[in-house]
Scaffold this motif. Sequence first.
Motif, short mmCIF file in Angstrom:
data_model
loop_
_atom_site.label_atom_id
_atom_site.label_comp_id
_atom_site.label_asym_id
_atom_site.label_seq_id
_atom_site.Cartn_x
_atom_site.Cartn_y
_atom_site.Cartn_z
N TYR A 11 0.75 -1.20 -0.06
CA TYR A 11 0.09 -0.06 -0.03
C TYR A 11 1.06 1.02 0.16
O TYR A 11 1.53 1.61 0.96
CB TYR A 11 -0.73 -0.02 1.09
CG TYR A 11 -1.91 1.16 1.33
CD1 TYR A 11 -2.94 1.12 0.39
CD2 TYR A 11 -1.87 2.19 2.15
CE1 TYR A 11 -3.87 2.28 0.49
CE2 TYR A 11 -2.67 3.09 2.27
CZ TYR A 11 -3.77 3.23 1.30
OH TYR A 11 -4.60 4.27 1.39
N ASP A 12 0.89 1.95 -1.08
CA ASP A 12 1.77 2.92 -1.20
C ASP A 12 1.72 4.40 -0.64
O ASP A 12 2.37 5.15 -0.57
CB ASP A 12 2.03 3.16 -2.75
CG ASP A 12 0.86 3.71 -3.53
OD1 ASP A 12 -0.36 3.54 -3.13
OD2 ASP A 12 1.00 4.21 -4.75
N ARG A 13 0.29 4.33 0.04
CA ARG A 13 0.04 5.73 0.78
C ARG A 13 0.58 5.72 2.05
O ARG A 13 0.27 6.43 2.91
CB ARG A 13 -1.55 5.88 0.60
CG ARG A 13 -1.94 6.04 -0.76
CD ARG A 13 -1.29 7.35 -1.39
NE ARG A 13 -1.68 8.68 -0.98
CZ ARG A 13 -1.08 9.88 -1.27
NH1 ARG A 13 0.04 9.60 -1.93
NH2 ARG A 13 -1.55 10.86 -0.89
N LEU A 14 1.14 4.61 2.72
CA LEU A 14 1.70 4.52 3.93
C LEU A 14 3.24 4.63 3.98
O LEU A 14 3.82 3.97 3.02
CB LEU A 14 1.30 3.29 4.80
CG LEU A 14 1.55 3.22 6.04
CD1 LEU A 14 0.68 3.87 6.91
CD2 LEU A 14 1.70 1.56 6.62
N PRO A 15 3.86 5.65 4.61
CA PRO A 15 5.29 5.78 4.59
C PRO A 15 6.03 4.34 5.03
O PRO A 15 5.30 3.54 5.78
CB PRO A 15 5.41 6.89 5.68
CG PRO A 15 4.43 7.42 5.76
CD PRO A 15 3.33 6.47 5.58
N SER A 16 7.21 4.40 4.95
CA SER A 16 7.93 3.19 5.20
C SER A 16 8.15 3.05 6.71
O SER A 16 8.23 3.90 7.46
CB SER A 16 9.54 3.36 4.60
OG SER A 16 9.49 3.41 3.16
N PRO A 17 8.11 1.86 7.30
CA PRO A 17 8.33 1.71 8.67
C PRO A 17 9.70 2.14 9.26
O PRO A 17 10.56 2.22 8.45
CB PRO A 17 8.29 -0.01 8.82
CG PRO A 17 7.85 -0.32 7.32
CD PRO A 17 8.38 0.57 6.47
N PRO A 18 9.63 2.39 10.60
CA PRO A 18 8.53 2.17 11.48
C PRO A 18 7.50 3.27 11.29
O PRO A 18 7.68 4.65 11.20
CB PRO A 18 9.22 2.48 12.87
CG PRO A 18 10.36 3.18 12.67
CD PRO A 18 10.86 2.87 11.28
N VAL A 19 6.24 3.10 11.38
CA VAL A 19 5.23 4.04 11.06
C VAL A 19 3.83 3.55 11.69
O VAL A 19 3.47 2.22 11.72
CB VAL A 19 4.94 4.21 9.70
CG1 VAL A 19 4.42 3.12 8.81
CG2 VAL A 19 3.85 5.40 9.40
N THR A 20 3.01 4.45 12.43
CA THR A 20 1.72 4.22 13.09
C THR A 20 0.59 4.00 11.81
O THR A 20 0.44 4.87 11.21
CB THR A 20 1.39 5.13 14.13
OG1 THR A 20 2.31 4.82 15.09
CG2 THR A 20 -0.13 4.79 14.59
N PRO A 21 0.16 2.87 11.47
CA PRO A 21 -1.25 2.84 10.47
C PRO A 21 -2.30 3.46 11.12
O PRO A 21 -2.25 3.90 12.04
CB PRO A 21 -1.26 1.31 10.32
CG PRO A 21 0.06 0.67 10.94
CD PRO A 21 0.39 1.49 11.91
N GLY A 22 -3.38 3.39 10.34
CA GLY A 22 -4.75 3.61 10.98
C GLY A 22 -5.40 4.92 10.09
O GLY A 22 -4.64 5.99 10.02
N MET A 23 -6.44 4.59 9.49
CA MET A 23 -6.99 5.70 8.61
C MET A 23 -8.11 6.33 9.08
O MET A 23 -8.83 7.33 8.54
CB MET A 23 -7.13 5.20 7.21
CG MET A 23 -5.97 4.06 6.95
SD MET A 23 -6.56 3.05 5.60
CE MET A 23 -4.86 2.25 5.28
N GLU A 24 -8.73 5.65 10.09
CA GLU A 24 -10.01 6.27 10.76
C GLU A 24 -10.10 6.02 12.31
O GLU A 24 -9.40 4.98 12.88
CB GLU A 24 -11.21 5.95 10.16
CG GLU A 24 -11.47 4.25 10.05
CD GLU A 24 -12.54 3.84 9.26
OE1 GLU A 24 -13.23 4.40 8.65
OE2 GLU A 24 -12.45 2.47 9.14
N CYS A 25 -10.59 6.99 13.09
CA CYS A 25 -11.02 6.67 14.29
C CYS A 25 -12.11 7.73 15.10
O CYS A 25 -12.50 8.63 14.34
CB CYS A 25 -9.47 7.07 15.00
SG CYS A 25 -8.93 8.70 15.66
N SER A 26 -12.18 7.62 16.38
CA SER A 26 -13.10 8.16 16.79
C SER A 26 -12.69 8.55 18.28
O SER A 26 -11.96 7.92 18.81
CB SER A 26 -14.49 7.56 17.07
OG SER A 26 -14.51 6.65 17.81
N GLY A 27 -13.00 9.73 18.82
CA GLY A 27 -12.55 9.96 20.20
C GLY A 27 -13.13 11.44 20.65
O GLY A 27 -14.01 11.92 20.23
#
Length: 471
Positions: free
Chosen positions: A115-131
């Motif tokens: 998936y090319d829209r995520l930078p190279s590791p180490p990186v925190t994934p996650g595209m949606e959340c609530s809070g």
Amino acid sequence: MSGEDAPAAQQQNAVDQKQETKPTEEPKTETESAPAPAAAAAAEAAATPAATTEKVPEEEAFTYRALVLTGYGGYDKVKLQVKKGKPALKAGEVLVRVKACGLNFPDLMARQGLYDRLPSPPVTPGMECSGVVEAVGEEVTDRKVGDKVMVINRFGLWQEVAVVPAIHTFLIPDGMSFEEAAALPVNYISAYMMLFDFGNLRPNQSILVHAAAGGVGIAATQLCKTVKDVTVFGTASASKHETISEGGVTHPIDYRTKDYVEEVRKISPKGLDIILDPLGGSDTHKAYNLLKPMGKLITYGTANMLAGQKKNLLAVAKNWYHQFSIHTLSLIQGNKSVCGFHLGYLDGEMELISQAMNTVLDLYQQGKIKPRIDSTWHLEQVGDAMRKMQERNNIGKVILTTEPMPEEEKKEEPKKEDKKDDKKKDDKKKDDKKKDDGKKEEKKDDKKKEEPKKEEKKEEEKKEEAKKEEK
């Protein structure tokens, strides 16, 4: 970021729900030119530590838990880490205390480096959340501390706090849970934009929804029900047919045992008006050929590339080999259209995304759509959550909660792992036994094959004996 391809923004530093104070350090004494006063000052400092102890800045005392993709590979490559330091807010940003996160198909592909829209590791994934908004930066006027929000971002949301642009947040309607709010942005924005912006869905049309029991599949089915007399064909394994039928799928198809093209043709010989294709490869060719004149193919993923925990080069190569391409003249003569959708590449088009989200939220408040939650997992269980989704065992959305896992459950985890290990050992024993049985059968077959040869040899020997006797 799209239903099976999704979004997220600049990776965040964040803060934890618990503020830990670092051990205080002995204050440094100023060094004078004469050694004696310095020694006396040091002795005095040692004698009265309470009076001279410096407080650790609040920003440095903050800690937070974050899921980090440490490298490409299996489920174990996503690790739960504790980070330190309170993030500084830039103008236009807000700090959100995350309550729940959505798991999307691109997160699985990102783990394998697909998936090319995520930078190279180490990186925190996650595209949606609530809070809940805990702090607002300068120039933020439409959000305040205490607001309950859902967030959409290119990456960086699988952690206990996240800093995001305020325009990437949307107020949670009354009555919507944090889990539902985390399940809504990626899947419903994707489904809405594909069906109505690209597809121009109208009454009495027909549509094929692949993975109809997944997040985007359920979202698309619910949105189809907001239009009169739309016929929905949906692919899913047989065990999920009852659920998706209740959700609005007119004709469920078991893609594992039947050819979905043949099944569609039996009911709709002319083909379909709209096809949503998250699969790629040869399935895109099938989809195009299944369109009616004036039909629309909307491709939004390459799920066929994902086979197993780690990158499967054969699956990737096969998908690319069968990549769909078409000459514009064929499009003209066929009276068909092909559209590509990738929410991850729309992260700079927040006005478009906001329009779609506002419409989706209106439909939610009217009771016409409602996210279906398959299961909720603690951050510590992210590997199990990913496995469930990758093995297609979910019906609806898989959610991660930032609520710490209870100690009792933590104690149970090693037992579960032991059971998994035992099961693997048992499976290996069964496989070994099958192999041994197979070898025994092969030996028996070889022996059986040898028997006729022996008989033939005996016959030949008898003939030879007979000839000698005649002589």
